[in-house]
Enzyme design. Structure first.
Site, mmCIF file in Angstrom:
data_model
loop_
_atom_site.group_PDB
_atom_site.id
_atom_site.type_symbol
_atom_site.label_atom_id
_atom_site.label_comp_id
_atom_site.label_asym_id
_atom_site.label_seq_id
_atom_site.Cartn_x
_atom_site.Cartn_y
_atom_site.Cartn_z
ATOM 1 N N ALA A 159 0.832 -1.206 0.000
ATOM 2 C CA ALA A 159 0.000 0.000 0.000
ATOM 3 C C ALA A 159 0.865 1.254 0.000
ATOM 4 C CB ALA A 159 -0.929 -0.008 1.213
ATOM 5 N N TYR A 160 1.939 1.219 0.756
ATOM 6 C CA TYR A 160 2.815 2.385 0.864
ATOM 7 C C TYR A 160 3.492 2.691 -0.463
ATOM 8 C CZ TYR A 160 6.480 5.375 2.911
ATOM 9 O OH TYR A 160 7.326 6.414 3.226
ATOM 10 N N VAL A 161 4.071 1.659 -1.106
ATOM 11 C CA VAL A 161 4.761 1.923 -2.370
ATOM 12 C C VAL A 161 3.775 2.289 -3.470
ATOM 13 C CG1 VAL A 161 6.724 0.469 -1.790
ATOM 14 C CG2 VAL A 161 4.859 -0.503 -3.118
ATOM 15 N N SER A 163 1.221 4.233 -3.068
ATOM 16 C CA SER A 163 1.005 5.674 -2.916
ATOM 17 C C SER A 163 2.224 6.470 -3.340
ATOM 18 C CB SER A 163 0.628 6.001 -1.462
ATOM 19 O OG SER A 163 1.712 5.798 -0.577
ATOM 20 N N LYS A 164 3.399 5.979 -3.022
ATOM 21 C CA LYS A 164 4.613 6.707 -3.365
ATOM 22 C C LYS A 164 4.947 6.588 -4.852
ATOM 23 C CE LYS A 164 5.593 8.353 0.705
ATOM 24 N NZ LYS A 164 5.608 9.815 0.962
#
Length: 252
Positions: A159-161, A163-164
């Site tokens: 999920a984090y990557v 968004s990034k």
């Protein structure tokens, strides 16, 4: 509205740093202030940390104020830029270091966590970038933040990557959209950096293993990342535009 450079000499250069009260954002705020910029330290809810950052800057002879705003709220971010202009005369640099981290295997991820993560990381970046595109003075700079995990692809960071990765994908688009304005747009993608956010919930063994991953064999520091931002937003770094800089000591 587009703000010109007519007041730069009178006011000096001015920076807004979102998420500027702690961690990498605090280091960026202090470094830009040390380089002579007036700094608007944005924070979400930690008033005490924001006041500490401002106090550290002013004690060293710099100029700074703290302004609360949710980066995903367009009215709040508009007011943030308004306050910067009213206090210091304009805005030359916008650094969007505000971000949210959540770790989970994709199969187990609570989608409400995904929504909150993307609201801050994607929508927040867009909202801040919109105001920067409209209001930075000629010769200015916008710096977003990604992560080197976009390249390393560690499990649990899906999920984090996601968004990034969205931030990285829009960097060159915005740089090209600002053609003719003499404004640069870049994204910094740190590797493992010794902040509270990074160190939280990790064992000593995990930290040691991550520190050995880069060829330089150490964790990055917030000051390492602040130096990269300072370069990108300086006259010396103004020929760098539309780029993703992986500040990670040599990781993939």
């Amino acid at each position: 509205m587009t703000t010109t450079d007519t007041n730069v000499e009178a006011t000096g250069r001015v920076a807004i740093v979102t998420g500027g009260s702690r961690g990498i954002g605090r280091a960026v705020s202090r470094r830009l202030a040390a380089d002579g910029l007036a700094v608007v330290v944005n924070y979400a809810d930690d008033t005490a940390s924001a006041k500490e950052t401002v106090s550290a800057i002013t004690a060293a002879g710099g100029r700074a104020i703290a302004v609360q705003a949710d980066v995903a709220d367009e009215a709040a971010v508009t007011a943030l830029f308004d306050r910067a202009e009213a206090t210091f005369g304009g805005v030359d640099v916008a650094v969007n270091s505000a971000g949210r981290l959540a770790l989970s295997p994709i199969a187990e991820l609570d989608l409400s966590v995904l929504d909150a993560l993307h609201r801050t990381n994607i929508r927040g970046t867009f909202v801040v970038a919109q105001q920067a595109a409209r209001r930075l003075r000629t010769g200015g700079s916008f710096v977003g933040f990604s992560t080197s995990v976009v390249g390393t692809q560690f499990p649990g960071y899906g999920a984090y990557v996601a968004s990034k990765g969205a931030i990285e994908a829009t960097t060159l688009v915005l740089a090209r959209e600002l053609r003719g304005r003499d404004i640069t747009v870049n994204t910094v993608a740190p590797g493992p950096t010794a902040t509270e956010l990074f160190l939280d919930d990790k064992t000593e063994e995990q930290i040691e293993a991550l520190a050995k991953t880069p060829p330089l064999e150490r964790l990055g520091t917030p000051d390492d990342i602040a130096s990269v931002v300072a370069f990108l937003t300086s006259p010396e770094g103004h020929w760098v535009n539309g780029q993703i800089l992986r500040a990670n000591g040599g990781m993939v």
